[in-house]
Design an enzyme around this catalytic site. Structure first.
Site, PDB file in Angstrom:
ATOM      1  N   LYS A  84       0.866  -1.190   0.000  1.00  0.00           N
ATOM      2  CA  LYS A  84       0.000   0.000   0.000  1.00  0.00           C
ATOM      3  C   LYS A  84       0.899   1.234   0.000  1.00  0.00           C
ATOM      4  CE  LYS A  84      -4.262   1.321   2.377  1.00  0.00           C
ATOM      5  NZ  LYS A  84      -4.985   1.190   3.650  1.00  0.00           N
TER       6      LYS A  84
HETATM    7  C1  E4P Z   1      -8.318   2.208   3.423  1.00  0.00           C
HETATM    8  O1  E4P Z   1      -7.542   1.386   2.997  1.00  0.00           O
HETATM    9  C2  E4P Z   1      -8.151   2.920   4.690  1.00  0.00           C
HETATM   10  O2  E4P Z   1      -7.481   2.083   5.595  1.00  0.00           O
HETATM   11  C3  E4P Z   1      -9.447   3.284   5.353  1.00  0.00           C
HETATM   12  O3  E4P Z   1     -10.567   2.955   4.587  1.00  0.00           O
HETATM   13  C4  E4P Z   1      -9.471   4.644   5.977  1.00  0.00           C
HETATM   14  O4  E4P Z   1     -10.721   4.863   6.530  1.00  0.00           O
HETATM   15  P1  E4P Z   1     -10.996   5.972   7.639  1.00  0.00           P
HETATM   16  O5  E4P Z   1     -11.240   7.271   6.948  1.00  0.00           O
HETATM   17  O6  E4P Z   1     -12.229   5.469   8.343  1.00  0.00           O
HETATM   18  O7  E4P Z   1      -9.790   6.017   8.535  1.00  0.00           O
END
Ligand code: E4P
Length: 219
Positions: A84
């Site tokens: 990622k």
């Molecule tokens: C995606 O890969 C992220 O980890 C995640 O969806 C972030 O979400 P949040 O805005 O609830 O932290």
């Protein structure tokens, strides 16, 4: 459509994986912090529970650092772990290198259709537009998914659109209607998606009547 869990909590992952509908898991540094566990140890355990892609995020800010971290993660962790990468210029360059090496990536923190398209052109396997965080600013995050899917419909793009930062079941339903390839969400939303008051009410009625069938000795 693929359903991913957005968590580093292995108990939640086991719970949802048992339903037979879990296609992958996304983590991020905040979710790793919340787990209170060692990064590689917890990602390794997650990759053993779910055979789908497990996103492990690099934390370097420069391209070389991202590449070094990503390669180290690939060397140490199971094959289903993907890298990622933040949607920055440095991240784009790292994504390009991983693509050339045949390593799958998830480009995260995407907030515009232009960013999504550039990440796709760099060879991202997934791009992650964040819906809820846009909603939090007073705008409609779902518009971003609609814009991205419109762009995707005009070009031959193999990158999957991974809707992220999902806050409620309606986000998921709208993503399905718009044709997003994947949605990642907390366990709470998986549970909400499965719940319907008429299912509960119907089941209660059936169980009450079945108790009467048993009482009559007809079971
Ligand atoms: C995606 O890969 C992220 O980890 C995640 O969806 C972030 O979400 P949040 O805005 O609830 O932290």
């Amino acid at each position: 459509m693929e359903f991913f869990l957005d968590t580093a909590d292995v108990d939640e992952i086991r719970e949802i994986a048992a339903w037979g509908i879990l296609d992958g898991v996304t983590t991020n540094p905040s979710l790793i912090k919340k787990s209170g566990r060692d990064f590689k140890e917890v990602v390794r355990e997650i990759a053993g529970i779910c055979s789908g892609p497990i996103s492990a995020e690099v934390t370097a800010m420069d391209t070389d650092g991202m590449i070094a971290q990503g390669l180290a993660l690939k060397a140490d962790l199971p094959d289903n772990v993907i890298i990622k990468i933040p949607c920055t210029a440095e991240g784009l360059a790292a994504t390009n290198v991983f693509n050339e090496k045949g390593i799958d990536t998830n480009v995260t923190l995407v907030f515009s259709a232009a960013q999504a398209l550039m990440a796709a052109k760099a060879g991202a396997t997934y791009v992650s537009p964040f819906i809820g965080r846009i909603d939090d600013t007073g705008h409609d995050g779902m518009n971003l998914i609609a814009e991205i899917m419109e762009v995707w419909a005009s070009y031959d793009i193999s990158t999957k659109v991974l809707a992220a930062s999902i806050r409620h079941p309606t986000h998921v339903l709208q993503c399905i209607q718009l044709g997003a390839h994947t949605a990642t969400m907390p366990a709470k939303i998986f549970r909400q998606l499965m719940k319907h008051p008429l299912t509960d009410k119907g089941l209660e009625g059936f169980m009450k009547d079945w108790a009467a069938v048993e009482a009559a000795g007809n079971a």
